[in-house]
Design an enzyme around this catalytic site. Structure first.
Site, PDB file in Angstrom:
ATOM      1  N   GLU A 155       8.978  -2.528  -8.964  1.00  0.00           N
ATOM      2  CA  GLU A 155      10.042  -1.862  -8.190  1.00  0.00           C
ATOM      3  C   GLU A 155      10.915  -2.826  -7.384  1.00  0.00           C
ATOM      4  OE1 GLU A 155       8.393   1.549  -6.110  1.00  0.00           O
ATOM      5  OE2 GLU A 155       7.940   2.544  -8.011  1.00  0.00           O
ATOM      6  N   GLU A 214       4.326   3.443 -14.603  1.00  0.00           N
ATOM      7  CA  GLU A 214       3.656   3.966 -13.402  1.00  0.00           C
ATOM      8  C   GLU A 214       4.035   5.419 -13.172  1.00  0.00           C
ATOM      9  OE1 GLU A 214       3.670   1.470  -9.690  1.00  0.00           O
ATOM     10  OE2 GLU A 214       3.939   3.425  -8.733  1.00  0.00           O
TER      11      GLU A 214
END
Ligand SMILES: *[C@@H]1O[C@H](CO)[C@@H](O)[C@H](O)[C@H]1NC(C)=O
Ligand SMILES: *[C@@H]1O[C@H](CO)[C@@H](O)[C@H](O)[C@H]1NC(C)=O
Ligand SMILES: *[C@@H]1O[C@H](CO)[C@@H](O)[C@H](O)[C@H]1NC(C)=O
Ligand SMILES: *[C@H]1O[C@H](CO)[C@@H](O)[C@H](O)[C@H]1NC(C)=O
Length: 520
Positions: free
Chosen positions: A259, A363
């Site tokens: 991220e 994820e």
């Protein structure tokens, strides 16, 4: 035969006789609308891999809100193709399957060996640990073939560490794997590998560089890598890979950063490090790519983004616009957290532009502190629906693998040093030495038990299915066909699935249910 070998032979006979038998879910209802399946040191429900039925027959596996979990039934195809006259097909929604229209090849399924997951699993008694690992990696479990590993601390760690917190150590002479690796994750990965028969495809992702390498001198918050740290940070990856290799574990893949957007969010509260696509491009081209190659890790699959799909296709276009970066990039990893409001067409667009890059969902979790449900909601059916819907939509838009987040969390949804608690497919209750398989676990089972690595997605079309009925289809390496259907509505309906020369499959889809159909 000695007595010991006779005993071993008898045991293997018993095991082979009973290995086809599916041990049922032991249900328990918490305060939510559906049940969890309870496992302990001596009992856990099993999911034997089904053999494809003979031509003309189909197997149907159903899970639903009412408590069915991969409930198996079988039926015969209607060879007459007179579906309108079929008893079970009144007012049916019709699907057409075309096994000759092929799309992407499936890479597989998995979840993350986070520090928290390893801690939770190892907090159980040894026999219960084995049951849990088998539930994921054994032939009677989900048969996961992929595992993600955090490089240094992430939020699902009990402290926010890195492998070199010695200020200014640019040569990384104090770099060291930690107890989280040596005592927790590495032993568990070895046990998982032993159960799955073949080593898992492992991929690793970093959350933050050491604070001293970053502009904000902190592991959390708004900040990025100092330019003069680009090379030490690439060397850090090599140290990590060398470290695991010292424990006989090698990695199939890497993501450049977990991220990257988080580190550009002011005040971001857990381990993060900001990258723009342009910065990632430069670092991959000038540092990470060449450094991995020189260290003998050139075959590792390098994935970019590892963040929400709204960044696509732009992120990939920027990184890939530099041929020196592009030559090192193998894939794109996406997280699911904005999927309900960002169209999956972005994945198809990205695949159209870069067919040479694979896309995986790296994820996923539910329960991020959003109302109306708390983070951990054992048995909440809507979380199965969200997982299954996401997998189906992803698969219909060129995603090749779907990787869950923590393998197991505790009853609070942790441990998580930043208190970012969430739900998980398996919850561990160390007080009672039990674990609970949430509906999300079965969402995954509806794919993993039927669609192995190497399967190919095929065309399935419908003119008249409502939005609440979503579906996808695959052709397996053994030639068998699989259709997965999810009905999120409260009502039931009849469905028929037809394909050229194969006859129609007719069955009833109950309210709030998911179905996997297997046939040849
Ligand atoms: C484990 O689960 C089985 C099946 O529900 C049950 O019969 C057994 O008593 C449980 N064992 C313990 C120690 O709770
Ligand atoms: C790695 O594997 C080798 C060869 O099988 C073995 O000798 C060695 O002990 C293993 N090392 C570790 C740390 O497990
Ligand atoms: C499904 O088909 C059965 C048998 O024809 C019929 O009784 C039933 O009403 C149908 N269900 C729906 C929801 O259409
Ligand atoms: C569940 O979804 C549809 C759509 O609402 C609903 O009409 C139907 O009756 C239920 N069954 C199926 C398959 O759709």
């Amino acid at each position: 035969m000695t007595r010991a070998t006779t005993l071993a032979w008898l045991l293997s006979l018993v095991t082979s006789v009973f290995s086809d038998e599916q041990l049922p879910c032991v249900p328990r209802q918490f305060e939510y609308d559906s049940v969890v399946c309870v496992c302990n040191a001596t009992y856990c429900d099993t999911l034997p891999r089904p053999s494809p039925p003979p031509a003309g027959e189909f197997l149907l596996f159903t899970s639903d809100l009412q408590g069915l979990r991969l409930h198996k039934t079988n039926g015969y195809m209607n060879m007459e193709n007179h579906i309108s006259e079929s008893e079970t097909a009144e007012g049916a929604i019709h699907f057409t399957l075309d096994p000759n229209q092929e799309y992407q090849t499936v890479m597989g399924w998995g979840a993350a060996f986070t520090d928290a997951a390893a801690f939770n699993i190892l907090s159980l008694s040894e026999p219960t640990q084995e049951m849990l690992l088998k539930s994921y990696f054994g032939s009677e479990g989900l048969e996961y073939n992929i595992g993600r590993v955090n490089i240094g601390g992430c939020d699902f760690s009990w402290r926010p560490y890195t492998y070199d917190d010695v200020e200014g150590d640019v040569d990384l002479s104090f770099f060291e794997l930690q107890s989280e690796d040596i005592d927790y994750k590495i032993p568990l990965i070895h046990r998982a590998n032993a159960m799955s028969g073949a080593p898992l495809k492992l991929f690793a992702s970093p959350w933050s560089a050491p604070a001293w390498m970053k502009t904000n001198e902190d592991i959390v918050g708004y900040g990025h890598l100092k330019t003069e740290m680009y090379q030490p940070w690439a060397n850090y990856f090599v140290k990590f890979l060398d470290g695991y290799s010292g424990y006989n574990l090698s990695f199939w893949g890497l993501t450049a950063q977990n991220e990257p957007i988080d580190g550009y969010v002011p005040g971001f509260f857990f381990n993060c490090m900001g990258w723009t696509a342009k910065q990632q491009q430069r670092w991959v081209a000038e540092n990470l790519g060449p450094t991995l190659e020189e260290a003998g890790y050139g075959d590792i699959k390098l994935m970019i983004l590892d963040d929400q799909r709204f960044n696509l296709p732009g992120w990939a276009e920027t990184v890939m616009s530099n041929p020196d970066a592009a030559k090192y990039v193998d894939g794109i990893a996406v997280h699911i957290y904005t999927d309900s409001w960002v169209d999956a067409e972005r994945l198809t667009q990205t695949n159209d532009i870069f067919p040479e890059l694979f896309i995986i969902s790296s994820e996923a979790c539910e329960g991020m502190g959003l109302l109306p449900h708390p983070q951990v909601a054992p048995g909440l059916w809507e979380r199965l629906e969200k997982y299954a819907q996401d997998i189906i939509v992803d698969m219909n838009h060129w995603v090749r693998a779907w990787v869950d987040w923590n393998l197991a969390l505790d009853m609070q949804g942790g441990p998580n040093w930043a208190k970012n608690f969430v739900d998980a497919a398996i919850l561990v209750n160390k007080e009672t030495d039990e674990f609970y398989k949430n509906p999300m676990y079965y969402a995954l089972a509806h794919f993993t038990k039927f669609v192995p690595e190497g399967a190919v997605r095929i065309d399935l079309t419908t003119g008249d299915a409502p939005d609440t009925l979503v579906s996808t289809a695959f052709k397996n390496p053994d030639g068998s066909l699989v259709v997965v259907l999810l009905n999120r509505s409260e009502s039931s309906s009849n469905v028929t699935i037809g394909s050229e020369g194969r006859g129609d499959i007719a069955f009833n889809v109950g309210p709030r249910s998911i179905h996997s159909l297997l046939f040849t």
